[in-house]
Design an enzyme around this catalytic site. Structure first.
Site, mmCIF file in Angstrom:
data_model
loop_
_atom_site.group_PDB
_atom_site.id
_atom_site.type_symbol
_atom_site.label_atom_id
_atom_site.label_comp_id
_atom_site.label_asym_id
_atom_site.label_seq_id
_atom_site.Cartn_x
_atom_site.Cartn_y
_atom_site.Cartn_z
ATOM 1 N N HIS A 130 0.850 -1.200 0.000
ATOM 2 C CA HIS A 130 0.000 0.000 0.000
ATOM 3 C C HIS A 130 0.890 1.256 0.000
ATOM 4 O O HIS A 130 0.656 2.190 -0.771
ATOM 5 C CB HIS A 130 -0.916 -0.041 1.235
ATOM 6 C CG HIS A 130 -1.744 1.181 1.456
ATOM 7 N ND1 HIS A 130 -3.050 1.288 1.007
ATOM 8 C CD2 HIS A 130 -1.470 2.356 2.067
ATOM 9 C CE1 HIS A 130 -3.529 2.472 1.349
ATOM 10 N NE2 HIS A 130 -2.584 3.149 1.990
ATOM 11 N N GLU A 131 1.937 1.248 0.828
ATOM 12 C CA GLU A 131 2.848 2.397 0.890
ATOM 13 C C GLU A 131 3.659 2.536 -0.404
ATOM 14 O O GLU A 131 3.834 3.642 -0.916
ATOM 15 C CB GLU A 131 3.797 2.257 2.091
ATOM 16 C CG GLU A 131 3.111 2.280 3.446
ATOM 17 C CD GLU A 131 2.240 3.517 3.652
ATOM 18 O OE1 GLU A 131 2.561 4.591 3.106
ATOM 19 O OE2 GLU A 131 1.224 3.384 4.342
ATOM 20 N N HIS A 134 1.571 4.205 -2.930
ATOM 21 C CA HIS A 134 1.503 5.672 -2.755
ATOM 22 C C HIS A 134 2.708 6.316 -3.449
ATOM 23 O O HIS A 134 2.591 7.338 -4.111
ATOM 24 C CB HIS A 134 1.550 6.049 -1.276
ATOM 25 C CG HIS A 134 0.221 6.039 -0.568
ATOM 26 N ND1 HIS A 134 -0.891 6.673 -1.055
ATOM 27 C CD2 HIS A 134 -0.152 5.492 0.616
ATOM 28 C CE1 HIS A 134 -1.908 6.507 -0.199
ATOM 29 N NE2 HIS A 134 -1.482 5.791 0.818
ATOM 30 N N GLU A 188 -6.179 6.960 -1.373
ATOM 31 C CA GLU A 188 -6.138 5.779 -0.496
ATOM 32 C C GLU A 188 -6.719 4.554 -1.204
ATOM 33 O O GLU A 188 -6.154 3.467 -1.140
ATOM 34 C CB GLU A 188 -6.897 6.055 0.807
ATOM 35 C CG GLU A 188 -6.216 7.056 1.727
ATOM 36 C CD GLU A 188 -4.799 6.679 2.087
ATOM 37 O OE1 GLU A 188 -4.409 5.520 1.912
ATOM 38 O OE2 GLU A 188 -4.055 7.572 2.531
HETATM 39 ZN ZN LIG Z 1 -2.499 5.141 2.556
#
Ligand SMILES: [Zn+2]
Length: 259
Positions: A130-131, A134, A188
């Protein structure tokens, strides 16, 4: 003489404007989404590096070498699966808040408290992917570019002019702002989707991402900004993850790490 000078000034102004237009839009490769973005990757990566160095000075780095090694191993595998050749760096910080963050150019931080929620390697991979998503989706630069007011104009002007030292200082300030400001909801959701693909491609079981978010939903402690307050509600996010699960499972089954 005067005419020639005016001509040159006009030429520079047009060139700067063109430069700004060229760098004002980028695309997220995995989703095809067009994003408003003033910064070149080089500028954003500089910004990320500056902010990371600052955070490493201010936050306590964990002495738990075993956990730090695990964070680096899982992080590097997911990063490799993303196909982006960044100067990836994964640091474990001593902080009981179950949180993590990502900066432009592949600078990622994980708190020791995350292990209260991420119960196995696949769940850790879900957070790290997830990071990583980003970072590869340029979310910080997009967030900074989206700021209204003088700062955004200055950053935009700086980007159009090229990176002088003053411009770089501006980027450093913008980075600090970018680190404090949470990602928005659509970023997100995008990081959830892309992260799910990245973790699966790296050979981690994507179904564990659902388990991770269940653990987050049940976690009763402080509400970390990155994982609860600004994110889509856990139910909503789990529903979306499950909708994307068939595609993620195909990635998982084809992952070279599982052969
Ligand atoms: Zn996030």
């Amino acid at each position: 003489m005067v005419t020639s000078l005016l001509h040159r000034i006009r030429y520079i102004a047009v060139a700067a404007l063109l430069g700004a237009t060229v760098t004002a839009c980028t695309t997220v490769a995995e989703t095809g989404r067009t994003q408003f973005n003033f910064m070149s990757d080089r500028q954003a990566n500089q910004m990320g590096l500056g902010a990371y160095q600052q955070i490493k000075k201010e936050k306590k780095i964990s002495r738990n070498t075993e956990l730090a090694k695990q964070v680096r191993q899982v992080g590097n595998r997911v990063a490799k699966a993303s196909g982006r050749n960044y100067a990836w760096e994964f640091t474990l910080f001593e902080d009981e808040n179950p949180n993590a963050f990502a900066l432009p150019g592949g600078k990622v931080g994980v708190n020791t408290g995350l292990f209260k929620v991420a119960k196995n390697r696949d769940q850790l991979a879900a957070v790290m992917a997830h990071e990583v998503a980003h970072a590869t989706s340029r979310h910080s630069a997009e967030r900074v570019s989206g700021q209204t007011g003088v700062q955004a104009i200055l950053v935009g002007a700086g980007a159009a002019m090229g990176a002088s030292q003053n411009t770089m200082n501006l980027f450093a300030q913008a980075a600090t702002l970018g680190v404090i400001l949470p990602f928005n909801r659509s970023q997100e959701s995008e990081a959830d989707y892309i992260g799910l693909l990245f973790m699966a491609r790296a050979g981690y079981d994507p179904r564990q991402a659902v388990e991770l978010w269940k653990n987050f939903a049940n976690y009763g402690g402080n509400r970390p900004p990155e994982f609860l307050s600004t994110h889509p509600s856990p139910g909503n996010r789990i529903q979306k993850l499950q909708a994307n699960m068939p595609a993620a499972m195909r990635e998982y089954q084809n992952s070279p790490y599982r052969k």
